[in-house]
Design a protein around this motif. Structure first.
Motif, mmCIF file in Angstrom:
data_model
loop_
_atom_site.group_PDB
_atom_site.id
_atom_site.type_symbol
_atom_site.label_atom_id
_atom_site.label_comp_id
_atom_site.label_asym_id
_atom_site.label_seq_id
_atom_site.Cartn_x
_atom_site.Cartn_y
_atom_site.Cartn_z
ATOM 1 N N LEU A 99 0.834 -1.201 0.000
ATOM 2 C CA LEU A 99 0.000 0.000 0.000
ATOM 3 C C LEU A 99 0.870 1.253 0.000
ATOM 4 O O LEU A 99 0.584 2.224 -0.700
ATOM 5 C CB LEU A 99 -0.935 -0.013 1.202
ATOM 6 C CG LEU A 99 -2.062 -1.033 1.104
ATOM 7 C CD1 LEU A 99 -2.947 -0.962 2.347
ATOM 8 C CD2 LEU A 99 -2.900 -0.796 -0.145
ATOM 9 N N LEU A 100 1.940 1.206 0.791
ATOM 10 C CA LEU A 100 2.849 2.352 0.803
ATOM 11 C C LEU A 100 3.433 2.586 -0.589
ATOM 12 O O LEU A 100 3.565 3.720 -1.052
ATOM 13 C CB LEU A 100 3.988 2.105 1.793
ATOM 14 C CG LEU A 100 3.708 2.389 3.255
ATOM 15 C CD1 LEU A 100 4.939 2.078 4.084
ATOM 16 C CD2 LEU A 100 3.332 3.850 3.435
ATOM 17 N N PHE A 101 3.787 1.487 -1.235
ATOM 18 C CA PHE A 101 4.342 1.592 -2.592
ATOM 19 C C PHE A 101 3.353 2.296 -3.516
ATOM 20 O O PHE A 101 3.698 3.246 -4.231
ATOM 21 C CB PHE A 101 4.676 0.196 -3.101
ATOM 22 C CG PHE A 101 5.182 0.154 -4.518
ATOM 23 C CD1 PHE A 101 6.469 0.565 -4.826
ATOM 24 C CD2 PHE A 101 4.378 -0.316 -5.550
ATOM 25 C CE1 PHE A 101 6.945 0.528 -6.124
ATOM 26 C CE2 PHE A 101 4.844 -0.360 -6.849
ATOM 27 C CZ PHE A 101 6.125 0.062 -7.137
ATOM 28 N N ALA A 144 7.617 5.169 -1.468
ATOM 29 C CA ALA A 144 7.424 3.977 -2.300
ATOM 30 C C ALA A 144 8.556 2.987 -2.065
ATOM 31 O O ALA A 144 8.339 1.774 -1.927
ATOM 32 C CB ALA A 144 7.352 4.376 -3.772
ATOM 33 N N GLY A 145 9.789 3.519 -1.980
ATOM 34 C CA GLY A 145 10.922 2.646 -1.704
ATOM 35 C C GLY A 145 10.779 1.991 -0.349
ATOM 36 O O GLY A 145 11.040 0.782 -0.191
ATOM 37 N N GLY A 146 10.329 2.776 0.630
ATOM 38 C CA GLY A 146 10.094 2.213 1.959
ATOM 39 C C GLY A 146 9.103 1.072 1.893
ATOM 40 O O GLY A 146 9.258 0.050 2.601
ATOM 41 N N LEU A 202 -6.169 3.235 -11.250
ATOM 42 C CA LEU A 202 -5.195 2.281 -11.768
ATOM 43 C C LEU A 202 -4.290 1.769 -10.649
ATOM 44 O O LEU A 202 -4.006 0.566 -10.544
ATOM 45 C CB LEU A 202 -4.340 2.949 -12.851
ATOM 46 C CG LEU A 202 -4.957 3.047 -14.238
ATOM 47 C CD1 LEU A 202 -4.109 3.903 -15.158
ATOM 48 C CD2 LEU A 202 -5.120 1.651 -14.836
ATOM 49 N N LEU A 203 -3.862 2.690 -9.801
ATOM 50 C CA LEU A 203 -2.960 2.279 -8.724
ATOM 51 C C LEU A 203 -3.675 1.399 -7.714
ATOM 52 O O LEU A 203 -3.081 0.467 -7.161
ATOM 53 C CB LEU A 203 -2.364 3.513 -8.053
ATOM 54 C CG LEU A 203 -1.185 4.088 -8.812
ATOM 55 C CD1 LEU A 203 -0.819 5.455 -8.285
ATOM 56 C CD2 LEU A 203 0.014 3.149 -8.686
ATOM 57 N N ALA A 204 -4.943 1.698 -7.476
ATOM 58 C CA ALA A 204 -5.705 0.855 -6.555
ATOM 59 C C ALA A 204 -5.800 -0.557 -7.112
ATOM 60 O O ALA A 204 -5.614 -1.554 -6.387
ATOM 61 C CB ALA A 204 -7.090 1.442 -6.345
#
Lengths: 481, 151, 233, 628
Positions: B13-15, B38-40, C12-14
């Protein structure tokens, strides 16, 4: 013997460190290190040529624990190309940056970039590849911004962020693979990988991340400004070598590691993007008003050709026909490396001499530099795919493959791309036919003109006339009849 | 197992959130923070898969990979920040030059005296921008004027 | 237009996140098979260190760590190529100066401890280097323009120290027949300590130099607002 | 002795090697003007730009270029073969019967043109550039003759065609540049079609050196593409547009080889890549024959009204190529005619190449050779007259022998009226050559130095043409055309007399159809159509005009305006990001839904993850543990 695989990575790394520590002598250190790196790279190619595939695991721990290095024909072919092209760029850079404050920044970063490039070609470990790609991306972006111009910095800032995004996506794919299969070694993973949804997701993540880095249409948006605004030797390295690293990885993942799941539908998607790249890139190159921008868009188009091979490879069973296509794809990538490096180096000389690179006003300058103009002509004919260049054979096999597999629709794309390429190359060349005076000598500045000339010549004559060795080093018996 | 999924899922989800922020927000600092988030997230996934249950010791390999990844991320962040600052300087000096030329054309009066503190870094080091770099090519309409990442 | 795109991106990301969650879930739902963990701990004794993470970083996968130092160096070189360092900050007041005088040595000391403890417990070169870097950052923030770093020539040698020692040790082992970064049994511990010490210094210096944010050089750190504050502590 | 076959390599590699030193001769240019000085001063240059006082010796290296090819043609026995498996993807060089004839006349003409170019252009601007491109075109021309495979043919063809572009625009005058543009566009279209055709031929025959039997299985597509691709080079109407523009635009020696040898290559290609003699292709043969007839009769009247002697010669070439295409078409229709037809075509091509090359060089000599001694110019005119007679095929000339060789095909054809048509065309050609002599006689000469050796070489060529019938032809062939040519001569004389008595009589006709006929003609036709359209359907015409204006506007904008930054939108992060994630999503969907097509042994057996982890454990337990 396989222990020596580390040398093409280690030598430039040590050279880069030394050039950092000795900024005043950086040009000397850098040139010597470039020579040694090139020799080590060619040495590995020779070993692969003589003894076949090489592999070693660093640290003496064996495969799952240690990091593997391996060199097969594909690695060796790209390694050899990188060694020759990068050596020519180094010699050119020695003269290009002579007396400039940029020299001391160029050399260490350039050697680190070269180290990462060789590292990518030799790595057999997915996470190691991530580190290599980051080293490549960071040093490439730093080199691209070397001029300090606003456009260059803005373009490379974008390039850096895009590169980070691509690597992160790739890394997420690696994480999924490690979760499912518990290893990072490519060879071992290849044995364990099956057509599972997880593998499919990982492949999609890795390929889309790498496609971003290799500037596949329409993800090429960062490339033209970044490549067109860098110093000439850096432009040559970025266009000829750096994008090839991520392309190499895509090719390797798609055709080897993920061969069980890389199906025709997905490959056709890549082919369609490639077709878009060929047409759009060539069109934009035709419309470009600046020589370096033209060259950068031409890179977009040439990358597109490489992806046209994917749907054909996917629809052929293992056998001679597929081997030919694979070899032709590699041959096109190699040819483009030589040709585009030669083109950019020559364009840099023109830009230096004229003080600009507006194509419409280059006539007189082109006349005064016959060797450089000749380099552009040679490299240009390789980009068009004229015989006897390597891309001629590449396109030949590509078109034949399109017919054999019944996917004739790639044919008009290739033909149209070729026509557009001829149009943009001759648009530049026709400027050289003025009545301005020409100097008595053919070569006016040997140290910067000869490398460009040799690269261009190699793209036309070496790879085209003797394409057999490419087939041989890839382990395919005979060239196609 | 479910804790592992919770932690790894949070990473994913963080990504995704980091990606969204990276792509939607214009300001470069936001983008930079977003890409670090996102890296995290990716590192979270690595940490989660290292978990071997309550009894077994965790897998050290993903831990080491994450350490490496963090250093890479730190390096990239530093370079992005430096490039960004340099870009701002270049734009400031471009704006300065514009302003100067405007004032010069508006009146023949000498440009206002500039205190040393106002000097821009570009002026401090003329060697950074050699004449060969400042080619007329920059002034053509064809020169790409790429959008700066924050505007 | 922009809002629409943002919405599209969100959707899209979801979907992507949902797909990835599903993939992760499917993967984790499997029987956890034997992974590298068992192998890594089984051979831990041969590595010369007893902290498994350090073993991975400096022995099993030392090559990655070497390149990671190169990445750090590349970033710093990129920063240096962009121009000289900007002027430093205003000199700190007496209270902060006293605190800094107290904290910096402590940070260095703690760094040394972390370096040593890394062999058998969480810690190691990166953590120690990060502390050294933090010490440098504090110095810079307190108004020390060079952040406690030496002049350019020494600084250049220091930042290549980590990767340099690493690569030279690796190359030396290769030359003496062991293979690249294949430590001979018995000497692993000391070689790793040597590499880690060099890496700690290099990381600390590199991080500090990156924070300073520009090429070191005679006088460049003292111009602008920093001109009146060249008094050394 | 084993070295002898390597002459086949030397034939085309040697000119390539010479191109390097020749390019470096630097040429000679006039003392730098003030502007040049300013430019040089502004751009500090390390290159010393000096003015050579006289021609550089390297310029004469060009003459050595065609020698190995000539030796190969004269010394090597037919059937000499050399395999070069490492070249491209395997090539073979061979001297086949037709190839030998081609090599002989090609090398001869290139040799004489080289002498002409080396002496006449040595002090011209950019002699080095011209010399290098001349050698490149020569190498390409010779390569495609000795190369037997598709690669060599295409490589030589492309090298020749693109190097000729540089020859055409060498003078860099506006008309040369325009001719070059037309030439380049058409040549590239031809080359691309030929490329596609050759790829398909290789794919359909499974060979890069297809035999006539292999070619019998070709489908319509490759045949059409071969006809199209080479039709441009051959000047098949209406693909001939470039020819009357480019041949006159190029410098004299280049025109001679362009018109003499290079356009003949198309016939060689057709002979090699069409199923000549193995399969009757009535439709394609009929099409080619009809195209040939059209070309033959179209070019004659257009040529007659030209004012430039080189344009007249170019149209004559178009017309003669039409005759050869007609013959080839007849052979394709009736395979039994192939043996005699192919030999006839080769002989006719040789005779025409020498005569036409000689005529171009003669026109150049007529313009430039010295007036002293006074005998020179009458001699040149006499030489031109002789070559013109040879070209039309007057009895006892090379043309008569060549025409005799084509006779069996023309008379054996299914179409009985072809023979009559060819006779009419001979009369027309005679008139055309009469026009050439008329124009040449009236040419004002601007004498320039350095034409002694070109003149001698030209005389040698005339001697070759004169000997041709007596060496190669039987006595029965000497009297061919004994009716048609005299008839033509009489007609031409009558017209000439009339024009001499009343000079204004024919004037309106001259220049009626400019060179590059169709391209230029299309403009007035367009205007005419527009006028009538406007009168007939005014509203329709108006909207059509609007559309046309819009199209022209767009075209102008595309060609002349710098492009806008259309990728600006793409560079916006949200757009690029949406595209990227879209691609990622499509990729995932395709990969998840697709069935693996390539069965890659054990890797693709449908093991689940469970089984896989088991295998992985096994792997670690057994084989994969690191060695101790």
């Amino acid at each position: 013997m396989a222990d020596l695989l580390i040398l093409p990575v280690l030598v430039p790394l040590l050279g880069g460190l030394l050039a950092t520590a000795l900024p005043v002598r950086s040009a000397l250190v850098g040139t010597l290190a470039a020579l040694a790196t090139s020799l080590s790279g060619l040495g590995i190619t020779l070993l692969v040529w003589l003894h076949g595939d090489l592999g070693t695991v660093l640290g003496g721990w064996g495969v799952p624990l240690g990091i593997g290095l391996s060199a097969d024909g594909l690695s060796a072919a790209l390694l050899a190309m990188a060694s020759l092209v990068a050596l020519a760029i180094s010699i050119y850079a020695g003269s290009y940056f002579a007396g400039s404050a940029q020299a001391r920044h160029f050399w260490p970063l350039w050697l680190l970039l070269w180290s990462a490039l060789n590292g990518v070609f030799l790595a057999a470990d997915l996470f190691n590849l991530y580190v290599m790609l980051e080293l490549l991306g960071l040093s490439a972006a730093a080199l691209g911004a070397l001029t300090g111009k606003r456009e260059a910095i803005a373009a490379n800032l974008r390039y850096l962020l895009v590169g980070l995004l691509g690597s992160l996506t790739y890394l997420l794919g690696v994480a999924l693979l490690y979760t499912a299969y518990g290893t990072l070694d490519i060879g071992l993973l290849g044995e364990r990988l099956g057509p599972t949804p997880i593998a499919a997701t990982a492949l999609a993540l890795m390929v889309s991340g790498l496609a971003l880095k290799t500037a596949l249409f329409p993800l090429h948006f960062w490339l033209p400004p970044a490549h067109a605004n860098a110093p000439a030797p850096v432009s040559a390295a970025l266009s000829a070598l750096v994008v090839k690293a991520s392309f190499y990885l895509i090719l390797r993942l798609w055709t080897e590691l993920f061969a069980p799941i890389a199906d025709i539908g997905a490959a056709t998607l890549l082919g369609l993007l490639g077709a878009g790249a060929v047409l759009w890139g060539s069109w934009r190159a035709l419309r470009a008003q600046r020589l370096k921008l033209l060259a950068a868009y031409s890179t977009v188009a040439q990358i597109g050709y490489l992806f046209l091979f994917f749907p054909l490879l996917a629809s052929l069973p293992p056998g001679t026909a597929r081997d030919d296509l694979f070899a032709a794809c590699v041959l096109m990538a190699l040819t483009h490396g030589f040709a585009k490096a030669g083109f950019f180096l020559a364009a840099g000389l023109v830009q230096r001499k004229a003080g600009h690179d507006r194509i419409s006003e280059l006539g007189g300058v082109a006349q005064r530099m016959p060797a450089t103009t000749f380099s552009i002509a040679l490299a240009g004919s390789a980009l068009v795919g004229l015989p006897p260049s390597g891309s001629f054979i590449g396109k030949w096999v590509l078109m034949r493959g399109a017919f054999e597999t019944g996917q004739w629709w790639w044919l008009p794309v290739t033909v149209l791309g070729t026509l557009l390429a001829a149009a943009y190359v001759f648009r530049v060349l026709s400027r050289a036919f003025g009545l301005e005076p020409t100097p008595l000598q053919f070569v006016t500045n040997a140290r910067s003109e000869i490398p460009a000339l040799l690269l261009a010549f190699a793209s036309v004559a070496l790879l085209g006339l003797a394409a057999g060795p490419v087939w041989a080093i890839l382990g395919f018996g005979a060239a196609p009849a | 197992m479910s804790a592992q999924f919770l932690y790894g899922g949070a990473g994913i989800l963080l990504f995704a959130l980091g990606l969204w922020s990276l792509l939607v927000h214009e300001a470069l600092l936001r983008k930079l923070i977003a890409i670090n988030i996102a890296g995290g997230g990716v590192f979270h996934v690595f940490i989660a898969i290292a978990y071997r249950g309550d009894t077994a010791p965790p897998d050290p390999v993903p831990h080491a990979l994450v350490l490496t990844g963090i250093v890479v991320a730190v390096s990239a962040t530093a370079l992005v920040l430096a490039l960004h600052r340099r870009l701002e300087q270049a734009e400031e000096s471009a704006a300065d030059a514009e302003g100067r030329s405007e004032s010069a054309s508006a009146s023949s009066a000498a440009p206002p005296p500039r205190t040393p503190t106002e000097r821009t870094p570009t002026e401090r080091t003329p060697t950074e921008l050699t004449p060969a770099d400042l080619t007329p090519a920059d002034l053509t309409p064809e020169t790409l004027h790429p959008e700066t990442p924050h505007g | 237009m922009k809002r629409d795109l943002a919405l599209l991106l969100g959707i899209l990301l979801a979907l992507l996140a949902a797909l990835l969650l599903w993939a992760l879930h499917a993967t984790l739902a499997l029987e956890p098979g034997p992974r590298l963990a068992e192998l890594a701990s089984a051979r831990l004794e041969e590595t010369g260190v007893s902290n498994p993470v350090t073993a991975v970083l400096l022995n099993y996968r030392a090559y990655d760590t070497l390149l990671e130092l190169a990445v750090l160096l590349a970033a710093l070189l990129g920063i240096w190529s962009l121009g000289p360092a900007p002027a430093g900050y205003q000199r700190s007041g007496p209270a902060l100066a006293a605190l800094v005088d107290w904290i910096v040595p402590l940070a260095i000391l703690a760094g040394g401890y972390l370096l040593w403890v890394g062999g058998h417990a969480p810690g190691g070169a990166f953590q120690a280097g990060a502390l050294l870097g933090a010490a440098g950052v504090i110095l810079r923030l307190s108004g020390e323009p060079s952040a406690g770093l030496p002049g350019e020539p020494a600084q250049r040698w220091l930042v290549v120290l980590g990767a340099g020692v690493f690569a030279v040790v690796g190359g030396g082992l290769l030359a003496s027949g062991f293979g690249f970064l294949t430590y001979p049994p018995g000497q692993a511990k000391w070689l790793i300590l040597l590499i880690e010490s060099a890496a700690t210094v290099a990381i600390g210096v590199t991080l500090t130099a990156a924070y300073v944010g520009g090429r070191p050089g005679s006088g460049t750190a003292h111009n602008g607002t920093g001109q009146s504050r060249t008094v050394q502590r | 002795m084993t070295l002898i076959p390597w002459l086949l390599v030397a034939a085309w590699v040697w000119p390539l090697l010479l191109a390097w030193p020749v390019a470096g001769q630097g040429g000679s240019w006039r003392a730098s003007s003030a502007t040049d000085g300013a430019v040089t001063a502004a751009v500090p240059s390390t290159a010393p730009i000096t003015v050579p006082s006289k021609a550089h010796w390297r310029g004469f290296l060009t003459i050595l270029g065609p020698l190995p090819a000539l030796l190969a043609a004269l010394l090597l026995p037919v059937g000499t073969r050399l395999e070069l498996p490492w070249l491209f993807l395997g090539t073979a060089l061979e001297l086949d019967p037709v190839g030998q004839v081609y090599l002989l006349f090609t090398a001869m003409l290139w040799l004489i043109a080289s002498v002409y170019s080396a002496f006449s252009l040595r002090t011209a601007e950019h002699a080095g550039r011209f010399g290098a491109l001349f050698l490149l075109a020569m190498a390409g021309n010779l390569w495609l003759i000795v190369g037997q495979d598709l690669f060599s043919f295409y490589a030589g063809f492309a090298m020749m065609g693109l190097a000729s572009y540089g020859l055409v625009i060498h003078d860099a005058t506006p008309s040369a540049l325009r001719a070059g543009k037309v030439y380049l566009v058409m040549a590239l279209l031809g080359e691309v079609s030929l490329f596609a055709a050759l790829v398909i031929i290789a794919q359909q025959t499974g060979s890069t050196e297809p035999s006539p039997e292999d070619l019998a299985q070709l489908t319509a597509l490759p045949i059409a593409l071969v006809l199209l691709g080479l039709g441009v080079k051959a000047g098949l109407v209406p693909l001939h547009l470039w020819l009357p523009l480019a041949h006159p635009a190029a410098p004299v020696p280049a025109s001679a080889v362009l018109s003499g040898t290079m356009i003949k290559v198309a016939l060689l290609g057709w002979l090699r890549f069409l199923p000549v003699g193995t399969q009757a292709l009535p439709e394609w043969g009929g099409l080619l024959a009809a195209g040939g007839l059209l070309t033959l009769f179209y070019a004659l009247p257009v040529g007659l009204v030209q004012a430039d002697p080189k344009a007249i010669l170019a149209y004559s070439s178009v017309s003669k190529m039409g005759l050869l295409m007609l013959v080839l078409g007849l052979v394709l229709m009736e395979p039994a005619l192939a043996p005699v037809g192919v030999a006839g075509i080769a002989l006719y091509a040789a005779s025409h190449a020498l005569a036409k090359g000689g005529l171009f060089l003669g026109v150049g000599l007529r313009k430039q050779a010295a007036l002293r001694p006074a005998l020179v110019q009458p001699l040149v005119l006499g030489g031109l007259l002789f070559l013109a007679l040879a070209l039309v095929g007057a009895p006892f000339t090379s043309g008569a022998v060549a025409k005799y060789a084509l006779k069996p095909v023309i008379e054996g054809a299914d179409w009985p009226w072809v023979a009559a048509a060819v006779t009419v065309s001979t009369v027309g050609t005679t008139l055309l050559m009469g026009r050439l002599i008329w124009v040449s006689a009236g040419t004002r000469t601007h004498s320039a130095p350095g034409y002694l050796w070109p003149g001698i070489a030209w005389a040698l060529l005339i001697a070759l043409v004169a000997l041709f019938p007596f060496v190669l032809g039987k006595a029965t062939s000497w009297t061919t055309n004994s009716v048609a040519v005299p008839l033509g001569v009489v007609l031409a004389t009558l017209v000439a007399l009339a024009a001499w008595r009343n000079p204004d009589w024919l004037k309106p006709l001259i220049g009626l159809i400019p060179a590059g006929d169709l391209i230029v003609l299309s403009r007035p036709i367009g205007a005419l159509v527009k006028a009538f359209g406007g009168w007939l359907w005014r509203p329709l015409g108006r909207s059509a005009a609007r559309i046309a204006r819009f199209a022209i506007d767009r075209y102008e904008r595309v060609c002349n305006e710098p492009p806008g930054d259309v990728e600006r939108g793409l560079r916006a992060w949200s757009v690029a990001g949406a595209l990227w994630i879209g691609i990622l999503a499509l990729l995932v969907l395709a990969l998840l839904s697709g069935e693996p097509l390539v069965d890659n042994g054990e890797a693709s057996d449908q093991v689940g993850i469970q089984a896989d982890s088991g295998r992985q454990a096994e792997a670690i337990a057994n084989g994969e543990l690191p060695p101790d």
